[in-house]
Scaffold this active site. Sequence first.
Site, PDB file in Angstrom:
ATOM      1  N   GLN A  12      -2.336  -1.255  -3.414  1.00 15.68           N
ATOM      2  CA  GLN A  12      -1.087  -2.275  -3.601  1.00 15.68           C
ATOM      3  C   GLN A  12      -1.389  -3.601  -3.311  1.00 15.68           C
ATOM      4  OE1 GLN A  12       1.556  -1.496  -5.121  1.00 15.68           O
ATOM      5  NE2 GLN A  12       1.216   1.082  -5.091  1.00 15.68           N
ATOM      6  N   LYS A  65      -3.164   0.688 -11.363  1.00 17.95           N
ATOM      7  CA  LYS A  65      -2.252  -0.151 -10.887  1.00 17.95           C
ATOM      8  C   LYS A  65      -2.588  -1.774 -10.997  1.00 17.95           C
ATOM      9  CE  LYS A  65      -1.250   2.688  -6.996  1.00 17.95           C
ATOM     10  NZ  LYS A  65      -0.020   3.674  -7.416  1.00 17.95           N
ATOM     11  N   CYS A 119       5.867   8.783  -2.293  1.00 17.24           N
ATOM     12  CA  CYS A 119       4.718   9.306  -1.444  1.00 17.24           C
ATOM     13  C   CYS A 119       4.530   8.965  -0.199  1.00 17.24           C
ATOM     14  CB  CYS A 119       3.410   9.155  -2.437  1.00 17.24           C
ATOM     15  SG  CYS A 119       3.476   9.995  -3.795  1.00 17.24           S
TER      16      CYS A 119
END
Lengths: 403, 309
Positions: A199, A222, A361
Amino acid sequence: MGLNINKIREDFDILKKKINNKPITYLDSACVSLKPRQVVEKINSYYNEFTACGGRSMHRFGNRVTDEVEKSRGVIKKFINSKKENEIIFTRNSTEGLNIVTKSLELKKGDKIIQTDKEHNSSLLPCLVLKENGVLHEIVKSNDDNTFNLENFENKMDKSVKLVSVVHTSNLDGVTNPVKEIIKIAHDHNALVLLDSAQSVPHKDIDVKNLDVDFMAFSGHKMLGSSGTGILYGKEHLLNGFKPFLIGGETVTDSTYNSYTLEKIPHRFEAGLQNYAGIMGLGEAAKYLMRIGKSNIEKHETNLNKRITEKLIDDVKIIGPEDSSLRGGVFNFNIEKTDPHELALMLDESENVMIRSGAHCVHSWYNAHNLDGSARATLYFYNTEEEVDRFVEAVKKVSKLLL
Amino acid sequence: MICLLALIVFGVLGIFSATHRIIAKEALDCVFRRVTLRKCTTGLDKRLKSQITGKLMRSHPKTAKTVYKNFEIISWFFTLVLIWSLIQSGISGYNYAIYGNCNGKTNGEEFCVFDPAGKGKFSTLASNYSGPVVFPDIDDDPSIGPKDAPVKIIEFGCFRCPYTKKAEETMKQVLDYYGEDILFVYRDFALSENHPHADVHAEAVNCALDQEKYWEFKNYMFETQTTMESHTVEGMKKLGEEFGLDTQKFNKCIDDRDYKEEVENDLIAGIKAGVYGTPTFFINNKTIVGPRDFKTFKKIIDEELEEWD
């Protein structure tokens, strides 16, 4: 220089899509980002122009594939500023990278792993498995606002700590941990550091040399790349000491009926036929992000998150710090007495607003906080103020119905 | 409750589609958990609830709110309606199997989804007879074919019944096809309650028997069934004249009601045999109700012939 969002959005065909005559609002980029035309075209070029095996076949198609894959490796090296290209291993996703490191370190009984209390299952589970072999596992408790508690971390550090495996930016709340300090403290205790940067890499400038991180894993899907692509970065001397647990085609230079000779890094870790199209797309995605500039991306997302937070702060309970500048592009929330799944489904069904709901998650954190889940909107550089306003209005409208 | 509804709906759709089969399995799991007093973990109930109300929100936000708040009650309502519909469908299926018509023996003229062409339709008689079933015989009614034919077909029909008329063409086909293998007897089942003066029609056709014109006049009667201006006694007399019968003799027979008893006896015989609508065919010991097609008759007759051989 700011972002020309309208021009950028021209690259994303999917954003022109309408459902029930309404535009879509995609706010789930922390799960999977949308793909610009340039990446899709690059992926297609492998299938349309030179489909072949890389690193094996000597014909012109084969050579072209080998060349393109290594070019992508070079782009990724530049993208995260690693010393050498051989420190870049192509994987399927962050999960694979995290597993490779955790398993290859061959930790022994009594060795300790330190993690945060907000680890993604992909980072937590490979460490939990090692507990069965007597490896110790400790969790650093965050501050009340979910930010990292450096003092708690330091207190956990001792000679037995061999690995600090922590999330860089949390997918739970968008909080970015002070990894520079964490790495420094870990190295002072002779521990290695593995970062889950799934991220952070898509949104922030990352410089592995400057961070001095030992290992770092992130995903392609991502950061505009295709699904089934990822990267594991590792310092050369550390990777050289690893025994790959997945071996086969392209991981050896020679074999007899009784023995084999491993390839050099990174190829010894890239077993079997690779996702060449995906790797090429990932290189293109990295180039695209570098063109836009990560600092611009981060600034844009922070502004949008600030806008959402200001408009919804009285209506929702935010997971993570209230200060939006600490949460990057993640707005994770709950509305009292409402089910996050119902909220997400209704936002999608009624207003075409796509967000994620559930435990994201990070079940361990939700269990520890007695929560079933939450609704999460995540931003990327292609999102607009108009979209976040649509999201805010939709949340208000749906929550009125649910309450 | 929505899971039970989903199980039934998607269970049926799942017969035809794999996608719906997956949802049906999810619904089954959900129902099983609810029955065993556990929480539904598939999320199917939430998904359906949110998707339905979400769709409604687009155009009718107030309705959406009402639906959301009362979703369980609404689900119950639709589930009960669905169960009721399924029971009705089961009854219809049973009726179709037994009577050849979804609506049973009391509503032979209503539409039946299993029989869109209306081959099983019949005109109904509401009978209160509760005595033993007496299989009909050929009596002294007019017949076609040898008396010792292997297959005896006794038709109970009504001259004013549109379904008896519809069966005429099929019976003609049957007689042409099987010839000497069939003894065909036509007995009157005058449904005067449904069709006024049906008994007068039956008596009138019997009167033609006196002039040995029974079968011809019977055919003429059915041919003119829908165009007849009047179904009265006077109308019958006019019809006899048009057909070319000896009107004096014919009109007297009608006026004296020479065949009243005969027609009534046929009706009683039919009721005792369990006839509840016209046309009804007794083919040896098997029964067909309604104007079925030639194939249906052929199947039974062939079986009877095979048995006789």
